[in-house]
Design a protein around this motif. Structure first.
Motif, PDB file in Angstrom:
ATOM      1  N   GLY A   1       0.787  -1.236   0.000  1.00 37.75           N
ATOM      2  CA  GLY A   1       0.000   0.000   0.000  1.00 37.75           C
ATOM      3  C   GLY A   1       0.811   1.274   0.000  1.00 37.75           C
ATOM      4  O   GLY A   1       0.252   2.354   0.219  1.00 37.75           O
ATOM      5  N   THR A   2       2.128   1.217  -0.261  1.00 39.48           N
ATOM      6  CA  THR A   2       2.957   2.425  -0.287  1.00 39.48           C
ATOM      7  C   THR A   2       3.320   2.775  -1.725  1.00 39.48           C
ATOM      8  O   THR A   2       3.481   1.894  -2.576  1.00 39.48           O
ATOM      9  CB  THR A   2       4.245   2.230   0.523  1.00 39.48           C
TER      10      THR A   2
ATOM     11  N   LEU B   1      -5.262 -11.157  -7.138  1.00 36.80           N
ATOM     12  CA  LEU B   1      -5.080  -9.768  -6.706  1.00 36.80           C
ATOM     13  C   LEU B   1      -5.335  -9.618  -5.220  1.00 36.80           C
ATOM     14  O   LEU B   1      -4.593  -8.937  -4.509  1.00 36.80           O
ATOM     15  CB  LEU B   1      -6.019  -8.858  -7.504  1.00 36.80           C
ATOM     16  N   ARG B   2      -6.368 -10.285  -4.732  1.00 32.75           N
ATOM     17  CA  ARG B   2      -6.672 -10.205  -3.295  1.00 32.75           C
ATOM     18  C   ARG B   2      -5.617 -10.913  -2.451  1.00 32.75           C
ATOM     19  O   ARG B   2      -5.401 -10.569  -1.292  1.00 32.75           O
ATOM     20  CB  ARG B   2      -8.054 -10.801  -3.036  1.00 32.75           C
TER      21      ARG B   2
ATOM     22  N   VAL C   1      -4.810  -1.680   1.947  1.00 25.57           N
ATOM     23  CA  VAL C   1      -5.668  -1.175   0.863  1.00 25.57           C
ATOM     24  C   VAL C   1      -7.060  -1.779   1.047  1.00 25.57           C
ATOM     25  O   VAL C   1      -7.385  -2.810   0.447  1.00 25.57           O
ATOM     26  CB  VAL C   1      -5.092  -1.555  -0.524  1.00 25.57           C
ATOM     27  N   PRO C   2      -7.927  -1.156   1.838  1.00 25.03           N
ATOM     28  CA  PRO C   2      -9.243  -1.730   2.156  1.00 25.03           C
ATOM     29  C   PRO C   2     -10.127  -1.964   0.940  1.00 25.03           C
ATOM     30  O   PRO C   2     -10.965  -2.869   0.956  1.00 25.03           O
ATOM     31  CB  PRO C   2      -9.853  -0.689   3.095  1.00 25.03           C
ATOM     32  N   LEU C   3      -9.959  -1.183  -0.136  1.00 23.84           N
ATOM     33  CA  LEU C   3     -10.855  -1.337  -1.290  1.00 23.84           C
ATOM     34  C   LEU C   3     -10.733  -2.711  -1.939  1.00 23.84           C
ATOM     35  O   LEU C   3     -11.656  -3.181  -2.611  1.00 23.84           O
ATOM     36  CB  LEU C   3     -10.612  -0.236  -2.320  1.00 23.84           C
ATOM     37  N   VAL C   4      -9.606  -3.390  -1.760  1.00 19.57           N
ATOM     38  CA  VAL C   4      -9.423  -4.715  -2.344  1.00 19.57           C
ATOM     39  C   VAL C   4     -10.085  -5.792  -1.493  1.00 19.57           C
ATOM     40  O   VAL C   4     -10.591  -6.787  -2.009  1.00 19.57           O
ATOM     41  CB  VAL C   4      -7.923  -5.031  -2.513  1.00 19.57           C
TER      42      VAL C   4
ATOM     43  N   VAL D   1     -11.768  -3.475  -9.762  1.00 18.70           N
ATOM     44  CA  VAL D   1     -10.805  -3.387  -8.657  1.00 18.70           C
ATOM     45  C   VAL D   1      -9.431  -2.966  -9.170  1.00 18.70           C
ATOM     46  O   VAL D   1      -8.773  -2.099  -8.581  1.00 18.70           O
ATOM     47  CB  VAL D   1     -10.715  -4.739  -7.925  1.00 18.70           C
ATOM     48  N   TRP D   2      -8.980  -3.562 -10.270  1.00 19.89           N
ATOM     49  CA  TRP D   2      -7.668  -3.214 -10.810  1.00 19.89           C
ATOM     50  C   TRP D   2      -7.627  -1.754 -11.271  1.00 19.89           C
ATOM     51  O   TRP D   2      -6.636  -1.053 -11.048  1.00 19.89           O
ATOM     52  CB  TRP D   2      -7.319  -4.153 -11.948  1.00 19.89           C
TER      53      TRP D   2
END
Length: 409
Positions: A120-121, A150-151, A159-162, A173-174
Motif C-alpha cells: 500500500g505504499t 489480486l486479493r 488497501v481496504p478497497l481490495v 478493482v484493478w
C-alpha cells in the motif's frame, strides 16, 4: 455460516466437472459443449472465490491455515480443468516434434512464480504493478482467478478497497487500484524525496556505501519508468549524493574529479561501487605448525582468524588518489616532502612499505628499502629525501621513523 454453506457446493461442482472432463473422451464433444463446460467451471470458481474471501476475512487466527490449504487444492483442480478444456477447444494436434515436448509437460508441472505482495505504499507500487501485469493481468486467465490472485497479493489492511465485502469485478478493482497509486505526480515526489532524504553516513564502510548506492539506483530506476529525464540531472544529483557520503569518501571522490568539469552521475556510482568493494572485509584463517625438535615431538599451533581489509589498489591503479597509475608514479604524492608523505599514508591507511591498503608494514611481504635495507618504501627513506618537495638528494643516513600509534604498524 451462510458463506460456508455456499462455498461447499461450489467446491463439489468444480470437482465434479474435473472428474467428468478427465473421464470423458472430449473428442466426442463439439466446440460449444467444451465452451459451456469452461464457462460452468469458471462460474463455480467465481462463487467459491467470493465466499472463500468472506470466510477468510472473518476467520480466527487458528483457522486461516485450513482456509489457505483448501484454496490451494481447489485452485489446482480448477487450473487443471481449464487447461484440459482449452486444449480440447483449440483442437490442436501436436506434430511429432511437439509431441515429445507435450509428453514431458504432462509428466511434471513447474512451480508457479510467486507474485510480490503490495503493502500500500507509493514506494513499492511500480515494482508490484510490473510483476502483477506480467504474471496475471496480461494473461488469459478467467476474471475470477485474476481477482483471487489480486486479493492474495494486496494487503486488505493497507488497501481496504481490495478486501471489502463487495468490491466489484476484477476489472473494476484493478482500475481503482491503478487510479489511486499509478499517479505520476505522487510517484515522482515519493522517489525524489527518497533521494533527498538519504540518511548521511558517518561510517566509511562497505555496508553504508552500498546502502546509499542501492537507494540511489532504485529511486532513479523508478523515476526513469515514469518518464523523467534523470540522465540530465548530473549537476543536481551528484552534489546531493556526495553530501551524504562519509568525509573520507567525499575527499577521495573530490580528489578523483577534474577541478573544472561537472562530474557524471554514472562516474560517481561507479566510484561508490568500487570503493564499497575495496572496503569490504574478509576473514582470513590460517594454521601454523612448528617442530619441537628439542622435545622430540611435533606440536600444532591453534588456528587463528583475523579480519583484514581487502586490498583496494589493483595493479596499475594508485591506492592514494585512485588515478590510473601506480602509487610510486603519483605526481601528487611525489610532490610532497617527507613529512607530508608520511601523513598522507597515515590518513589513507596505506602500508609504509608497499604503499597499498590492507595490511601494515610489519605484515608486508614486499622487499626492503633499496637504500638502507629497512622495512619502509624507498620513497620514504631519509637517505634520498631532501626538504624540497619530491627532491632526491642525500641529506642524512637516518631511516624514516615508524609511528607506533599508526594502525598500519
Amino acid at each position: 455460516m451462510a458463506e460456508l454453506r455456499l462455498r461447499a457446493p461450489a467446491i463439489k461442482a468444480i470437482k465434479r466437472i474435473y472428474e467428468r472432463v478427465q473421464a470423458s473422451k472430449l473428442g466426442s464433444y463439439d466446440e460449444f459443449q467444451l465452451e459451456q463446460e469452461l464457462k460452468l467451471v469458471s462460474s463455480h470458481f467465481a462463487r467459491f472465490v467470493a465466499n472463500h474471501e468472506l470466510l477468510v476475512a472473518s476467520a480466527e487466527k487458528g483457522e486461516v491455515e485450513a482456509h489457505e490449504t483448501l484454496w490451494v487444492e481447489v485452485e489446482d483442480i480448477y487450473n487443471d480443468t481449464c487447461c484440459i478444456l482449452n486444449r480440447a477447444i483449440t483442437g490442436a494436434k501436436p506434430n511429432v516434434q511437439a509431441g515429445r515436448q507435450h509428453s514431458h509437460e504432462c509428466e511434471f508441472r513447474l512451480e508457479p512464480l510467486a507474485i510480490p505482495t503490495f503493502d500500500g505504499t507509493m514506494q513499492t507500487w511500480l515494482a508490484f504493478k510490473d510483476a502483477f501485469e506480467l504474471l496475471v493481468h496480461n494473461t488469459e486467465y478467467p476474471e475470477a482467478y485474476k481477482l483471487g490472485k489480486l486479493r492474495q497479493a494486496v494487503s486488505s489492511h493497507a488497501v481496504p478497497l481490495v478486501g471489502s465485502v463487495y468490491s466489484g469485478g476484477y476489472g473494476e478493482v484493478w482500475s481503482a487500484l491503478k487510479e489511486r497509486f499509478d499517479n505520476k505526480k505522487q510517484l515522482a515526489e515519493t522517489h525524489v524525496s527518497r533521494l533527498l532524504n538519504i540518511k548521511p553516513s558517518s561510517e566509511d564502510s562497505s555496508e553504508s556505501l552500498l546502502a546509499i548506492f542501492d537507494t540511489v539506483q532504485e529511486s532513479l530506476r523508478s523515476l526513469r519508468v515514469i518518464g523523467l529525464p534523470v540522465v540530465e540531472w548530473d549537476a543536481i544529483l551528484v552534489p546531493i549524493i556526495v553530501s551524504k557520503l562519509p568525509t573520507v569518501t567525499q575527499r577521495e571522490w573530490n580528489m578523483s574529479c577534474l577541478p573544472t568539469e561537472i562530474p557524471k552521475l554514472d562516474e560517481l556510482l561507479s566510484f561508490l561501487s568500487q570503493r564499497a568493494h575495496s572496503l569490504s572485509t574478509a576473514i582470513v584463517t590460517w594454521s601454523s605448525r612448528t617442530d619441537a625438535t628439542s622435545r622430540g615431538q611435533q606440536r600444532t599451533s591453534s588456528q587463528r582468524t583475523v579480519k583484514s581489509h581487502v586490498a583496494a589498489a589493483e595493479d596499475g591503479k594508485c591506492a592514494y588518489c585512485q588515478g590510473p597509475h601506480r602509487t610510486t608514479k603519483c605526481t601528487r604524492f611525489l610532490a610532497m616532502n617527507h613529512e607530508e608523505r608520511v601523513n598522507a599514508l597515515k590518513a589513507a591507511r596505506l602500508c609504509f612499505n608497499c604503499l597499498k591498503l590492507g595490511h601494515s608494514a610489519k605484515q608486508c611481504p614486499s622487499g626492503l628499502c633499496r637504500h638502507c635495507n629497512r622495512k619502509h618504501n624507498s620513497l620514504l627513506c631519509r637517505e634520498t629525501l631532501s626538504t624540497n618537495a619530491g627532491g632526491l638528494t642525500a641529506t642524512t643516513t637516518q631511516p624514516v621513523p615508524m609511528n607506533k600509534d599508526h594502525p598500519s604498524d
